[in-house]
Motif scaffolding. Structure first.
Motif, mmCIF file in Angstrom:
data_model
loop_
_atom_site.group_PDB
_atom_site.id
_atom_site.type_symbol
_atom_site.label_atom_id
_atom_site.label_comp_id
_atom_site.label_asym_id
_atom_site.label_seq_id
_atom_site.Cartn_x
_atom_site.Cartn_y
_atom_site.Cartn_z
ATOM 1 N N MET A 1 -41.456 -12.219 17.148
ATOM 2 C CA MET A 1 -41.722 -13.645 17.118
ATOM 3 C C MET A 1 -41.716 -14.170 18.542
ATOM 4 S SD MET A 1 -41.689 -16.930 15.509
ATOM 5 C CE MET A 1 -42.992 -16.041 14.839
ATOM 6 N N ASP A 2 -42.828 -14.705 18.987
ATOM 7 C CA ASP A 2 -42.946 -15.268 20.326
ATOM 8 C C ASP A 2 -42.351 -16.665 20.357
ATOM 9 O OD1 ASP A 2 -44.263 -13.033 21.286
ATOM 10 O OD2 ASP A 2 -46.252 -13.848 20.864
ATOM 11 N N TYR A 3 -41.702 -16.987 21.466
ATOM 12 C CA TYR A 3 -41.141 -18.325 21.646
ATOM 13 C C TYR A 3 -40.995 -18.591 23.135
ATOM 14 C CZ TYR A 3 -36.721 -16.124 22.811
ATOM 15 O OH TYR A 3 -35.759 -15.369 23.416
ATOM 16 N N ASP A 4 -40.836 -19.864 23.455
ATOM 17 C CA ASP A 4 -40.540 -20.301 24.813
ATOM 18 C C ASP A 4 -39.380 -21.275 24.744
ATOM 19 O OD1 ASP A 4 -42.805 -19.122 26.316
ATOM 20 O OD2 ASP A 4 -44.011 -20.471 25.089
ATOM 21 N N HIS A 97 -39.705 -23.510 21.470
ATOM 22 C CA HIS A 97 -41.043 -23.770 20.935
ATOM 23 C C HIS A 97 -41.620 -22.449 20.444
ATOM 24 C CE1 HIS A 97 -45.477 -23.847 21.367
ATOM 25 N NE2 HIS A 97 -45.353 -25.054 20.852
ATOM 26 N N SER A 98 -42.085 -22.451 19.192
ATOM 27 C CA SER A 98 -42.721 -21.261 18.632
ATOM 28 C C SER A 98 -43.816 -21.716 17.673
ATOM 29 C CB SER A 98 -41.684 -20.418 17.880
ATOM 30 O OG SER A 98 -42.274 -19.239 17.379
ATOM 31 N N VAL A 99 -44.846 -20.907 17.544
ATOM 32 C CA VAL A 99 -45.922 -21.204 16.604
ATOM 33 C C VAL A 99 -46.032 -20.044 15.623
ATOM 34 C CG1 VAL A 99 -48.388 -21.668 16.312
ATOM 35 C CG2 VAL A 99 -47.173 -22.596 18.293
ATOM 36 N N HIS A 100 -45.938 -20.390 14.333
ATOM 37 C CA HIS A 100 -46.103 -19.398 13.267
ATOM 38 C C HIS A 100 -47.505 -19.555 12.685
ATOM 39 C CE1 HIS A 100 -45.669 -17.085 9.654
ATOM 40 N NE2 HIS A 100 -45.868 -18.151 8.909
ATOM 41 N N ARG A 101 -48.241 -18.483 12.657
ATOM 42 C CA ARG A 101 -49.561 -18.476 12.023
ATOM 43 C C ARG A 101 -49.466 -17.586 10.800
ATOM 44 N NH1 ARG A 101 -50.325 -18.788 17.391
ATOM 45 N NH2 ARG A 101 -51.558 -20.547 18.136
ATOM 46 N N GLY A 102 -49.598 -18.201 9.638
ATOM 47 C CA GLY A 102 -49.496 -17.448 8.402
ATOM 48 C C GLY A 102 -48.908 -18.291 7.289
ATOM 49 N N ALA A 106 -43.274 -17.501 4.705
ATOM 50 C CA ALA A 106 -42.598 -16.678 5.705
ATOM 51 C C ALA A 106 -41.673 -17.501 6.608
ATOM 52 C CB ALA A 106 -43.628 -15.945 6.564
ATOM 53 N N LEU A 107 -41.726 -18.823 6.514
ATOM 54 C CA LEU A 107 -40.961 -19.663 7.439
ATOM 55 C C LEU A 107 -39.447 -19.444 7.391
ATOM 56 C CD1 LEU A 107 -43.049 -22.948 7.330
ATOM 57 C CD2 LEU A 107 -42.674 -21.463 9.316
ATOM 58 N N PRO A 108 -38.822 -19.278 6.220
ATOM 59 C CA PRO A 108 -37.364 -19.034 6.252
ATOM 60 C C PRO A 108 -36.992 -17.806 7.091
ATOM 61 C CG PRO A 108 -38.030 -19.643 4.037
ATOM 62 C CD PRO A 108 -39.304 -19.440 4.840
ATOM 63 N N GLY A 109 -37.765 -16.748 6.998
ATOM 64 C CA GLY A 109 -37.507 -15.557 7.804
ATOM 65 C C GLY A 109 -37.750 -15.802 9.282
ATOM 66 N N ILE A 110 -38.764 -16.587 9.601
ATOM 67 C CA ILE A 110 -39.061 -16.923 11.000
ATOM 68 C C ILE A 110 -37.891 -17.707 11.584
ATOM 69 C CG2 ILE A 110 -40.599 -18.227 12.535
ATOM 70 C CD1 ILE A 110 -41.872 -15.662 11.296
ATOM 71 N N TRP A 111 -37.422 -18.724 10.846
ATOM 72 C CA TRP A 111 -36.281 -19.514 11.309
ATOM 73 C C TRP A 111 -35.066 -18.624 11.523
ATOM 74 C CZ3 TRP A 111 -35.277 -24.475 12.843
ATOM 75 C CH2 TRP A 111 -36.329 -25.380 12.759
ATOM 76 N N SER A 112 -34.794 -17.749 10.587
ATOM 77 C CA SER A 112 -33.646 -16.852 10.693
ATOM 78 C C SER A 112 -33.734 -16.005 11.963
ATOM 79 C CB SER A 112 -33.568 -15.969 9.450
ATOM 80 O OG SER A 112 -32.465 -15.111 9.534
ATOM 81 N N SER A 113 -34.912 -15.476 12.235
ATOM 82 C CA SER A 113 -35.114 -14.664 13.443
ATOM 83 C C SER A 113 -34.924 -15.490 14.710
ATOM 84 C CB SER A 113 -36.515 -14.052 13.452
ATOM 85 O OG SER A 113 -36.656 -13.134 12.405
ATOM 86 N N LYS A 119 -28.791 -17.318 19.274
ATOM 87 C CA LYS A 119 -27.385 -16.911 19.339
ATOM 88 C C LYS A 119 -27.209 -15.771 20.342
ATOM 89 C CE LYS A 119 -23.509 -15.716 16.392
ATOM 90 N NZ LYS A 119 -23.048 -15.474 15.023
ATOM 91 N N GLU A 120 -28.125 -14.805 20.309
ATOM 92 C CA GLU A 120 -28.068 -13.666 21.228
ATOM 93 C C GLU A 120 -28.128 -14.098 22.688
ATOM 94 O OE1 GLU A 120 -31.329 -11.107 20.207
ATOM 95 O OE2 GLU A 120 -30.493 -10.645 18.232
ATOM 96 N N ILE A 121 -28.890 -15.138 22.975
ATOM 97 C CA ILE A 121 -29.043 -15.593 24.362
ATOM 98 C C ILE A 121 -28.115 -16.766 24.686
ATOM 99 C CG2 ILE A 121 -31.374 -14.642 24.590
ATOM 100 C CD1 ILE A 121 -32.483 -17.494 24.253
ATOM 101 N N SER A 122 -27.132 -16.989 23.814
ATOM 102 C CA SER A 122 -26.065 -17.989 24.022
ATOM 103 C C SER A 122 -26.574 -19.413 24.164
ATOM 104 C CB SER A 122 -25.208 -17.611 25.243
ATOM 105 O OG SER A 122 -24.622 -16.350 25.042
ATOM 106 N N GLU A 123 -27.598 -19.748 23.403
ATOM 107 C CA GLU A 123 -28.082 -21.127 23.368
ATOM 108 C C GLU A 123 -27.345 -21.876 22.256
ATOM 109 O OE1 GLU A 123 -29.949 -22.908 25.273
ATOM 110 O OE2 GLU A 123 -31.115 -21.472 26.424
ATOM 111 N N THR A 124 -27.103 -23.163 22.467
ATOM 112 C CA THR A 124 -26.437 -24.014 21.489
ATOM 113 C C THR A 124 -27.437 -25.001 20.921
ATOM 114 O OG1 THR A 124 -24.379 -23.837 22.744
ATOM 115 C CG2 THR A 124 -24.527 -25.643 21.148
ATOM 116 N N LEU A 125 -27.481 -25.101 19.591
ATOM 117 C CA LEU A 125 -28.399 -26.035 18.937
ATOM 118 C C LEU A 125 -27.956 -27.472 19.179
ATOM 119 C CD1 LEU A 125 -28.955 -24.295 15.495
ATOM 120 C CD2 LEU A 125 -30.181 -23.960 17.635
#
Length: 155
Positions: A1-4, A97-102, A106-113, A119-125
């Motif tokens: 999943m690509d994101y910025d 920022h991420s764009v899901h095409r499809g 599939a969105l719940p899985g995209i959000w989970s990822s 969390k892995e990169i220590s970002e806080t929501l």
């Protein structure tokens, strides 16, 4: 999943409806709010940019709204004033920022990822977060959803 991770502020003014989850799923509540919003816009002849924004708020609330067409302001538009539409301003200082095409399924899985990655990169929501749905396409595999997840400021 690509994101910025985006450091440039994002803001959008939406008109729509707010609702509590009250144990219901996001798609059920979102569709109910979206249908009510579109009915209100259509019955009052209010023109929008046509993109649904599903905004996820604290306390199990969500807001579903649209941007009005350029030049249409609530104070200047009698039709908008006469409705029960709520104005909501989304402001994000930092966000993923991420764009899901499809398919939307599939969105719940995209959000989970994406949340796992944050969390892995220590970002806080830092709410809100939102999905912006592209214009309708008859092929569900060509649907486009922009995901913006609010992040806390970096020290």
């Amino acid at each position: 999943m690509d994101y910025d991770i985006v450091e440039t502020p994002y803001s959008v003014t939406l008109y729509g409806f707010r609702g509590k989850m009250d144990g219901q799923s996001i798609p059920v509540v979102g569709k109910r709010l979206m249908d009510a919003m579109w009915a209100e816009l259509k019955s009052n002849g209010i023109h929008s940019k046509g993109l649904n924004h599903w905004v996820y708020l604290p306390n199990s609330e969500m807001f579903v709204g649209v941007e009005l067409n350029d030049g249409v302001e609530i104070a200047d538009n009698v039709a908008v004033e006469a409705t029960s539409l709520e104005k909501y301003e989304v402001k994000l200082a930092r966000y993923l920022h991420s764009v899901h095409r499809g398919n939307y399924g599939a969105l719940p899985g995209i959000w989970s990822s994406l949340l796992s990655r944050l969390k892995e990169i220590s970002e806080t929501l830092s709410p809100p977060s939102l999905e912006v749905y592209g214009h309708w396409n008859p092929d569900p595999n060509k649907a486009e959803t922009t995901i913006l997840i609010g992040l806390a400021a970096k020290e």
